[in-house]
Design an enzyme around this catalytic site. Structure first.
Site, mmCIF file in Angstrom:
data_model
loop_
_atom_site.group_PDB
_atom_site.id
_atom_site.type_symbol
_atom_site.label_atom_id
_atom_site.label_comp_id
_atom_site.label_asym_id
_atom_site.label_seq_id
_atom_site.Cartn_x
_atom_site.Cartn_y
_atom_site.Cartn_z
ATOM 1 N N LYS A 104 -6.690 -0.010 2.848
ATOM 2 C CA LYS A 104 -6.103 -1.027 2.364
ATOM 3 C C LYS A 104 -7.386 -1.801 1.684
ATOM 4 O O LYS A 104 -8.444 -1.943 2.556
ATOM 5 C CB LYS A 104 -5.013 -2.077 2.973
ATOM 6 C CG LYS A 104 -4.201 -2.938 2.268
ATOM 7 C CD LYS A 104 -3.081 -2.070 1.650
ATOM 8 C CE LYS A 104 -2.111 -2.887 0.852
ATOM 9 N NZ LYS A 104 -0.903 -2.092 0.838
ATOM 10 N N THR A 188 7.585 1.566 -7.468
ATOM 11 C CA THR A 188 8.007 0.890 -6.215
ATOM 12 C C THR A 188 9.519 0.413 -6.050
ATOM 13 O O THR A 188 10.211 0.742 -5.294
ATOM 14 C CB THR A 188 7.024 -0.104 -5.735
ATOM 15 O OG1 THR A 188 5.423 0.187 -5.980
ATOM 16 C CG2 THR A 188 7.192 -0.555 -4.372
HETATM 17 N N1 GLU Z 1 0.135 -1.050 -2.628
HETATM 18 C C1 GLU Z 1 1.217 -0.195 -2.603
HETATM 19 C C2 GLU Z 1 1.510 0.050 -1.238
HETATM 20 O O1 GLU Z 1 1.312 -0.974 -0.510
HETATM 21 C C3 GLU Z 1 0.947 1.225 -3.329
HETATM 22 C C4 GLU Z 1 -0.540 1.834 -2.898
HETATM 23 C C5 GLU Z 1 -1.064 2.900 -3.827
HETATM 24 O O2 GLU Z 1 -0.216 3.185 -4.871
HETATM 25 O O3 GLU Z 1 -1.880 3.622 -3.423
HETATM 26 O O4 GLU Z 1 2.369 0.973 -0.848
#
Ligand code: GLU
Length: 418
Positions: A104, A188
């Site tokens: 992250k 999502t």
């Molecule tokens: N930020 C999103 C998460 O927390 C997606 C991460 C991604 O697509 O790599 O799952």
């Protein structure tokens, strides 16, 4: 606040190891610390003044494949929070059988205080500073809170320019003309809704006419609500950073979105319904509560007052430890974040595959793949709960995820005594 998040993710893992002696606790030694913690300080000229920025990229674990996870732009970003979020990515990817590890990143800025040109400048400078640590086979960032496809596009362009390479798979969540997936923006939220649908099907629960409340009107919240409307659910409470509203007769998500887009995200002046406070919001009598904003939103007081029988964690870590304990005691079911919001990274994986293999998947196909994957996964988790006598979905998801990681470590010959 973020200190709590920091402890929370590891406490969850330690609890799982205590409750399930079948899992090899020694694996935790490999997982307790991130493999790399990258901090970069850089300067950008904004409005003829120089400003300092601090960016983070925490690479937790890559046993399953390249590091993968979002980049967050938010005023509260700090290193402990990013570390916790990077760990959640490892567990999320392992749970969904995605061949990626967890990472992250973040910048401690309020993106609303910058115009698009300034944001592009800051993002390009961030790319320059992390260029050696990322790559389609190394670490693949994506959008998260406060970032979007435009930011991914300019970072991708910058990366390709500096490295003189042409694989767009270095970032995901890009716009379609940068090799992005048509479906990524809604993935999502769609995943959250599909997860609820699969849960209801296995429980023989009719969703049509059920009421719910939604905290967070960003990308995830909006697409969750859009899909739930298709399933016939009624949105009776909404909230974002500006405040909370209640309307028994139901809200129209498109209308709300139009209003907040025009009014700088201000929900308080939305003319329909009663303005309430946060605790009042979580106390609304409804069937489902969906926190889709940030971490640590449902704590002791909220957990004691929730009326719903189901909570769906669309955000990462929205329920704190005390809240989780109370909700479990009250027999309120929780669809955990690492499962519920994994549609984003799942679609990111498909986008990466498209970029690396120079192929294109149509939107309907991606939607179908996501639905199939959730159907299979929710069923698998239900079966696991029965086989191993696991009480909560959170425990079952972590059990599955940790077992896969354990098998991978063993397969690769790491030292893991019994
Ligand atoms: N930020 C999103 C998460 O927390 C997606 C991460 C991604 O697509 O790599 O799952």
């Amino acid at each position: 606040m973020s200190k709590n998040v920091f402890r929370m993710v590891d406490n969850t893992i330690l609890k799982i190891y205590n409750n399930f002696p079948k899992l090899n606790k020694n694996l935790y030694t490999y997982l307790s610390k991130p493999q790399n913690e990258i901090t970069v300080n850089f300067t950008v000229e904004i409005d003829r003044k120089l400003q300092n920025f601090t960016g983070y990229r925490i690479q937790h674990n890559n046993i399953m494949g390249p590091y993968k996870g979002g980049l967050r732009y938010h005023p509260n970003v700090e290193v402990n929070e990013v570390e916790a979020l990077s760990k959640w990515m490892t567990y999320k990817n392992s749970l969904q059988d995605i061949p990626f590890g967890g990472a992250k990143g973040g910048l401690r800025i309020d993106p609303h205080q910058y115009n698009n040109v300034e944001l592009k400048k800051i993002s390009e400078k961030l790319t320059e500073n992390i260029v050696n640590y990322i790559g389609p086979e190394k670490d693949i960032p994506a959008p998260d809170v406060g970032t979007n496809a435009e930011i991914m596009d300019c970072m991708t362009q910058k990366y390709l320019d500096i490295t003189n390479t042409d694989n767009y798979g270095v970032f995901t969540g890009k716009s379609p003309n940068y090799g992005g997936s048509e479906f990524r923006k809604e993935a999502t939220g769609t995943g959250v809704a599909v997860c609820i649908k699969e849960w209801a099907e296995l429980k023989n629960i009719e969703l049509k006419g059920k009421t719910y409340i939604l905290q967070g009107l960003g990308n995830v919240g909006y697409y969750t609500a859009k899909k739930l409307k298709e399933y016939g659910l009624i949105l009776i409470g909404i909230g974002n950073a500006s405040g909370y509203k209640y309307h028994k007769e139901g809200y129209d998500i498109e209308n709300i979105q139009e209003f907040i887009d025009k009014n700088d995200e201000d929900l308080c002046h939305y003319p329909i319904g009663k303005t309430i406070d946060k605790l009042g919001f979580f106390s609304i009598n409804c069937d489902i509560v969906i926190p889709a904003a940030l971490e640590l939103q449902i704590c002791e007081e909220e957990a004691k007052n929730i009326q719903a029988k189901l909570i769906v964690e669309a955000a990462n870590g929205p329920i704190d430890e005390k809240g989780d304990e109370i909700l479990n005691e009250r027999n309120i079911e929780i669809l955990p974040d690492i499962l519920t919001n994994s549609g984003g990274v799942l679609c990111s994986y498909y986008e990466w595959l498209q970029n690396c293999n120079n192929v294109y998947y149509e939107r309907y196909l991606l939607n179908q793949k996501l639905e199939d994957k959730f159907k299979e996964k929710v069923k698998q988790i239900f079966d696991l709960m029965e086989e191993e006598n696991i009480q909560t979905m959170r425990e079952a998801c972590y059990y599955y995820s940790l077992k896969r990681l354990e098998n991978e470590y063993i397969k690769r010959g790491y030292y893991l005594p019994n």
